[in-house]
Design a protein around this motif. Structure first.
Motif, PDB file in Angstrom:
ATOM      1  N   LEU A 113      18.347 -30.518 -29.267  1.00 61.96           N
ATOM      2  CA  LEU A 113      18.437 -29.990 -30.805  1.00 61.96           C
ATOM      3  C   LEU A 113      18.171 -28.582 -30.495  1.00 61.96           C
ATOM      4  O   LEU A 113      17.192 -28.020 -29.964  1.00 61.96           O
ATOM      5  N   HIS A 114      19.093 -27.807 -31.009  1.00 63.44           N
ATOM      6  CA  HIS A 114      18.978 -26.313 -30.870  1.00 63.44           C
ATOM      7  C   HIS A 114      18.596 -25.800 -32.145  1.00 63.44           C
ATOM      8  O   HIS A 114      19.127 -25.943 -33.225  1.00 63.44           O
ATOM      9  N   TRP A 115      17.696 -24.829 -32.211  1.00 65.06           N
ATOM     10  CA  TRP A 115      17.173 -24.127 -33.466  1.00 65.06           C
ATOM     11  C   TRP A 115      17.936 -22.749 -33.721  1.00 65.06           C
ATOM     12  O   TRP A 115      17.709 -21.640 -33.346  1.00 65.06           O
ATOM     13  N   HIS A 116      19.180 -23.115 -34.573  1.00 64.96           N
ATOM     14  CA  HIS A 116      20.082 -21.838 -34.784  1.00 64.96           C
ATOM     15  C   HIS A 116      19.502 -20.819 -35.468  1.00 64.96           C
ATOM     16  O   HIS A 116      19.015 -21.042 -36.556  1.00 64.96           O
ATOM     17  N   GLY A 117      19.460 -19.710 -35.052  1.00 64.40           N
ATOM     18  CA  GLY A 117      18.907 -18.440 -35.862  1.00 64.40           C
ATOM     19  C   GLY A 117      17.586 -18.000 -35.365  1.00 64.40           C
ATOM     20  O   GLY A 117      17.177 -17.128 -35.809  1.00 64.40           O
ATOM     21  N   LEU A 151      17.821 -21.066 -41.814  1.00 66.59           N
ATOM     22  CA  LEU A 151      18.301 -21.361 -40.197  1.00 66.59           C
ATOM     23  C   LEU A 151      18.692 -22.737 -40.300  1.00 66.59           C
ATOM     24  O   LEU A 151      18.726 -23.524 -41.318  1.00 66.59           O
ATOM     25  N   TRP A 152      19.142 -23.087 -39.149  1.00 68.08           N
ATOM     26  CA  TRP A 152      19.385 -24.609 -39.061  1.00 68.08           C
ATOM     27  C   TRP A 152      19.378 -25.262 -37.731  1.00 68.08           C
ATOM     28  O   TRP A 152      18.914 -24.378 -36.810  1.00 68.08           O
ATOM     29  N   TYR A 153      19.199 -26.461 -37.565  1.00 61.22           N
ATOM     30  CA  TYR A 153      19.311 -26.989 -36.174  1.00 61.22           C
ATOM     31  C   TYR A 153      20.386 -28.060 -35.952  1.00 61.22           C
ATOM     32  O   TYR A 153      20.783 -28.680 -36.879  1.00 61.22           O
ATOM     33  N   HIS A 154      20.856 -28.215 -34.742  1.00 66.89           N
ATOM     34  CA  HIS A 154      21.810 -29.114 -34.540  1.00 66.89           C
ATOM     35  C   HIS A 154      21.909 -29.260 -32.661  1.00 66.89           C
ATOM     36  O   HIS A 154      21.317 -28.562 -32.204  1.00 66.89           O
ATOM     37  N   PRO A 155      22.472 -30.277 -32.494  1.00 67.29           N
ATOM     38  CA  PRO A 155      22.691 -30.762 -31.192  1.00 67.29           C
ATOM     39  C   PRO A 155      23.475 -29.585 -30.100  1.00 67.29           C
ATOM     40  O   PRO A 155      24.179 -28.834 -30.805  1.00 67.29           O
ATOM     41  N   HIS A 156      23.108 -29.446 -28.940  1.00 61.26           N
ATOM     42  CA  HIS A 156      23.840 -28.748 -28.327  1.00 61.26           C
ATOM     43  C   HIS A 156      24.086 -29.090 -26.859  1.00 61.26           C
ATOM     44  O   HIS A 156      24.156 -28.364 -25.794  1.00 61.26           O
ATOM     45  N   PRO A 157      24.603 -30.351 -26.605  1.00 60.45           N
ATOM     46  CA  PRO A 157      24.894 -30.780 -25.409  1.00 60.45           C
ATOM     47  C   PRO A 157      26.318 -30.438 -24.916  1.00 60.45           C
ATOM     48  O   PRO A 157      27.211 -30.533 -25.409  1.00 60.45           O
ATOM     49  N   PHE A 407      31.540 -15.542 -33.349  1.00 58.89           N
ATOM     50  CA  PHE A 407      30.548 -15.179 -32.230  1.00 58.89           C
ATOM     51  C   PHE A 407      29.275 -15.525 -32.647  1.00 58.89           C
ATOM     52  O   PHE A 407      28.538 -14.978 -33.458  1.00 58.89           O
ATOM     53  N   HIS A 408      28.385 -16.211 -31.915  1.00 63.82           N
ATOM     54  CA  HIS A 408      26.866 -16.789 -32.019  1.00 63.82           C
ATOM     55  C   HIS A 408      26.325 -16.131 -30.943  1.00 63.82           C
ATOM     56  O   HIS A 408      26.485 -16.459 -29.795  1.00 63.82           O
ATOM     57  N   VAL A 409      24.922 -15.481 -31.247  1.00 63.09           N
ATOM     58  CA  VAL A 409      24.079 -15.352 -30.219  1.00 63.09           C
ATOM     59  C   VAL A 409      22.680 -16.049 -30.505  1.00 63.09           C
ATOM     60  O   VAL A 409      22.341 -15.890 -31.435  1.00 63.09           O
ATOM     61  N   HIS A 410      22.076 -16.792 -29.455  1.00 63.17           N
ATOM     62  CA  HIS A 410      21.038 -17.209 -29.513  1.00 63.17           C
ATOM     63  C   HIS A 410      19.828 -16.135 -29.284  1.00 63.17           C
ATOM     64  O   HIS A 410      19.853 -15.205 -28.830  1.00 63.17           O
ATOM     65  N   ASP A 411      18.716 -16.522 -29.959  1.00 62.32           N
ATOM     66  CA  ASP A 411      17.440 -15.881 -29.698  1.00 62.32           C
ATOM     67  C   ASP A 411      17.262 -14.666 -30.746  1.00 62.32           C
ATOM     68  O   ASP A 411      16.214 -14.427 -31.173  1.00 62.32           O
ATOM     69  N   TYR A 461      25.613 -17.434 -25.541  1.00 66.63           N
ATOM     70  CA  TYR A 461      26.335 -16.956 -26.733  1.00 66.63           C
ATOM     71  C   TYR A 461      27.807 -17.539 -26.639  1.00 66.63           C
ATOM     72  O   TYR A 461      28.130 -18.184 -25.702  1.00 66.63           O
ATOM     73  N   HIS A 462      28.175 -17.955 -27.807  1.00 67.08           N
ATOM     74  CA  HIS A 462      29.535 -18.674 -27.838  1.00 67.08           C
ATOM     75  C   HIS A 462      30.343 -18.473 -29.072  1.00 67.08           C
ATOM     76  O   HIS A 462      29.781 -18.167 -29.976  1.00 67.08           O
ATOM     77  N   CYS A 463      31.379 -19.118 -28.725  1.00 63.24           N
ATOM     78  CA  CYS A 463      32.187 -19.377 -30.344  1.00 63.24           C
ATOM     79  C   CYS A 463      31.546 -20.731 -30.897  1.00 63.24           C
ATOM     80  O   CYS A 463      31.342 -21.766 -30.401  1.00 63.24           O
ATOM     81  N   HIS A 464      31.294 -20.426 -32.272  1.00 62.64           N
ATOM     82  CA  HIS A 464      30.782 -21.789 -33.134  1.00 62.64           C
ATOM     83  C   HIS A 464      31.779 -22.475 -33.624  1.00 62.64           C
ATOM     84  O   HIS A 464      31.381 -23.453 -34.410  1.00 62.64           O
ATOM     85  N   LEU A 465      33.106 -22.337 -33.452  1.00 63.76           N
ATOM     86  CA  LEU A 465      33.950 -23.461 -33.489  1.00 63.76           C
ATOM     87  C   LEU A 465      33.674 -24.504 -32.378  1.00 63.76           C
ATOM     88  O   LEU A 465      34.113 -24.101 -31.139  1.00 63.76           O
TER      89      LEU A 465
HETATM   90 CU1  C2O Z   1      24.436 -23.110 -33.521  1.00 60.76          CU
HETATM   91 CU2  C2O Z   1      24.574 -22.232 -29.606  1.00 60.76          CU
HETATM   92  O1  C2O Z   1      24.376 -22.635 -31.683  1.00 60.76           O
END
Ligand code: C2O
Ligand code: CU
Length: 495
Positions: A113-117, A151-157, A407-411, A461-465
């Motif tokens: 589970l990743h805590w997006h944002g 914010l939201w949370y979702h899996p990230h395997p 484009f999404h960046v973590h942290d 960091y990644h494309c969120h599609l």
């Molecule tokens: Cu919402 Cu790396 O993700």
């Protein structure tokens, strides 16, 4: 939940899917469900997660589990959820609180589970290096320290994120702070402050959730769910209602607007409040993005939240394949005969301090193309970028491809400095963590990295599609002390 009544929608979708325009290349036709969705199910409101605050830490428990959900006509679907069969509870914490979340994995495969944002240590981030095996428990902890936001949370395997989100894992994580709490905004959860988690799915005639062909961008479904409810109705009880819109779809974008042409008032983007409210006809959210909007209704009115065709900068055929040409009824808002009064949305919402471009230490460039970033496929054992803590950076990002990418960046939360050299539109003027990249348009993003150094644990960091992400359109960065170097992070899942 009623299982009848979706036959009408099913028929509309089937008819639409065979419209002329489906070419031999497998391109899909645009679908139009306006007026064809039978809104008869009460919108499910995800429960607020119970928090245990006894030890000075705010503790939440989440159990990932499989279950069955009656979503559409015909029968039940096999779904995944947290503390239930589908989606998860809404987590809520205040700035300054230290949270600990205990995730137990009751699924028969590993997930995360990743805590997006969220701004947090990389080891707590829940990315592909924090896999939780079946039967195992993972308990990340961090101090929440960022402005109030949805914010939201979702899996990230790695390689499986799309499938795990599609199956139903995910939920909202609302951050509160004193500043936002002092504003006159609708804030009673489930009453005039409503989660709106929008996802597209495909079901077969027995009501089973099915995975469809991926084509270029992943799965584009024909049934739109809000908070896991098909054909959802929300009974509005106040003059003004705050909708926390989340695009939790794996590939589809939504161009939200109200069916009778009235505007919505946007008050917040991904990372928190805008400086002032914005009256908008349309709010475009690509996968992973959020917006908070306030909708005003008169007693007895009904209005439909819709998604309108959108300009993603694509050719017509690609727009149809991406779902960008679709027109979709999403949620019916039905106002009671008497409505509780609500104050007007404040004219000033927050001070969004601009990050200082003259202080930029490093500028990096990222090109997204062919499921690669800068021509590299994601490698869990490779650190792509090394960031020095307490510095400000500009990331120049562009989509050199004719497919939709974001484009999404973590942290961090970033600010958009410019779009092809011009100032960003007002809806992109606040804090963002995910931004849509139309083909061939250059975005300059400014962000500041603070605390939580860890040379051995990267952020993503990644494309969120999510299909693109799973195919390798992702990279990793570590945040280090000045002069620090990344540690060998190994190629595995980093248990
Ligand atoms: Cu919402 Cu790396 O993700
Ligand atoms: Cu992409």
């Amino acid at each position: 939940m009623s299982r009848r009544g979706f036959l009408a929608l099913g028929a509309a979708v089937t008819a639409a899917a065979t419209l002329p325009g489906c070419s031999a290349l497998g391109s899909r036709g645009a679908i139009d469900t306006v007026g064809r969705v039978d809104f008869r199910n009460r919108l499910r409101i995800p429960p607020l997660a119970e928090a245990d605050r006894r030890g000075g830490t705010t503790e939440f428990a989440l159990a990932a589990q499989a279950g069955r959900s009656a979503i559409v006509a015909g029968g039940e679907a096999d779904t995944w959820g947290l503390n239930g069969a589908l989606l998860g509870p809404t987590l809520r914490a205040r700035r300054g609180e230290t949270v600990r979340i205990t995730l137990t994995n009751h699924l028969d495969e590993a997930t995360t589970l990743h805590w997006h944002g969220m701004h947090l240590p990389a080891a707590a981030d829940g990315g592909p290096h924090q896999m939780v095996e079946p039967g195992a428990t993972w308990s990340p902890s961090w101090r929440v320290d960022q402005p109030a936001a949805t914010l939201w949370y979702h899996p990230h395997p790695h390689g499986q994120t799309e499938r795990h989100v599609y199956r139903g894992l995910g939920g909202l994580f609302i951050v509160d702070d004193d500043h936002e709490a002092a504003l006159d905004l609708p804030r009673t959860y489930g009453v005039d402050d409503i989660p709106v988690i929008v996802q597209d799915k495909t079901f077969d005639s027995t009501g089973q959730l099915i995975e469809t062909a991926r084509h270029d961008n992943g799965m584009v479904g024909d049934t739109i769910l809000v908070n896991g409810t098909a054909g959802p109705v929300f009974e509005v009880g106040a003059r003004r209602t705050r909708l926390r819109l989340l695009n939790a779809s794996t590939a589809r974008s939504y161009n939200f607007g109200l069916g009778d042409g009235r505007p919505v008032t946007m008050i917040a983007s991904d990372g928190g409040l805008l400086s002032e409210p914005l009256s908008l006809q349309r709010v475009l959210l690509t996968p992973g993005e959020r917006a908070e909007v306030v909708v005003e209704l008169e007693p007895g009115q009904e209005v439909t939240l819709r998604s309108y065709p959108q300009d993603l900068g694509l050719t017509d055929a690609r727009a149809r394949n991406s779902g960008a040409a679709d027109e979709l009824d999403v949620l019916l808002l039905r106002a009671a005969a008497r409505l509780a009064p609500s104050p007007e949305v404040p004219a000033r919402l927050a001070v969004v301090d601009r990050l200082d471009e003259s202080a930029v230490a490093v500028t990096r460039t990222f090109e997204l193309r062919n499921n690669r970033i800068n021509d590299e496929e994601m490698d869990l054992g490779r650190v792509d970028d090394v960031v020095t803590v307490d510095t400000t950076e500009v990331w120049e990002v562009w989509n050199g491809h004719r497919q939709p990418h974001n484009f999404h960046v973590h942290d961090v939360q970033f600010q958009v400095l410019s779009v092809d050299g011009r100032p960003p539109p007002p809806e992109l003027s606040g804090w963002k963590d995910t931004v849509y990249l139309p083909p061939e348009v250059r975005f300059r993003l400014i962000m500041r990295f603070t605390e939580h150094t860890d040379p051995a644990m990267p952020y993503m960091y990644h494309c969120h599609l999510l299909w693109h992400e799973d195919q390798g359109m992702m990279g990793q960065f570590v945040v280090v002390e000045p002069g620090g170097r990344p540690a060998d992070i190994g190629g595995g899942h980093g248990h």
